[in-house]
Design a protein around this motif. Structure first.
Motif, short mmCIF file in Angstrom:
data_model
loop_
_atom_site.label_atom_id
_atom_site.label_comp_id
_atom_site.label_asym_id
_atom_site.label_seq_id
_atom_site.Cartn_x
_atom_site.Cartn_y
_atom_site.Cartn_z
N LYS A 4 0.81 -0.68 0.35
CA LYS A 4 -0.20 0.22 0.54
C LYS A 4 1.08 1.39 -0.49
O LYS A 4 0.54 2.47 -0.51
CB LYS A 4 -0.66 -0.03 1.04
N ALA A 5 2.22 1.61 1.09
CA ALA A 5 3.18 2.47 0.72
C ALA A 5 3.47 2.92 -0.58
O ALA A 5 3.84 4.01 -1.32
CB ALA A 5 4.20 2.20 1.88
N LEU A 6 4.31 0.78 -1.47
CA LEU A 6 4.38 1.55 -2.34
C LEU A 6 4.13 2.42 -3.58
O LEU A 6 4.25 2.93 -4.33
CB LEU A 6 5.40 0.57 -2.87
N ALA A 7 2.64 1.58 -3.18
CA ALA A 7 1.53 2.37 -4.41
C ALA A 7 1.31 3.27 -4.13
O ALA A 7 0.50 4.59 -5.74
CB ALA A 7 0.60 1.36 -3.92
N ARG A 8 1.09 4.53 -3.35
CA ARG A 8 1.15 5.06 -2.82
C ARG A 8 2.25 6.27 -3.43
O ARG A 8 1.30 7.68 -3.48
CB ARG A 8 0.82 6.16 -1.05
N ALA A 9 3.10 5.72 -2.98
CA ALA A 9 4.15 6.62 -3.66
C ALA A 9 4.64 6.55 -4.91
O ALA A 9 5.69 6.73 -6.04
CB ALA A 9 5.41 5.52 -2.90
#
Length: 64
Positions: A4-9
């Protein structure tokens, strides 16, 4: 949490040089590495187990 953090970034797992997983139980870190298909050479596991002292970090090798 990591995907989720990677997708947001706007990043992929290949874009990250080093992952640090703060987890008291090694099995959780091993499972995360396997489920996310991370390169174990790019993962640092920091143990936050109370017996290890507050804020201490222990580097372990994640089995392949």
């Amino acid at each position: 949490m990591i995907p989720k953090a990677l997708a947001r970034a706007g990043l992929s797992t290949a874009d990250v040089d080093l992952y640090e997983i703060n987890e008291a139980l090694a099995s959780v870190a091993v499972a995360a590495v396997r489920l996310l298909d991370l390169d174990p050479d790019r993962v640092n596991v920091a143990s936050m187990w109370p017996g290890g002292g507050m804020g201490s970090a222990m580097v372990v090798e994640v089995p392949r």
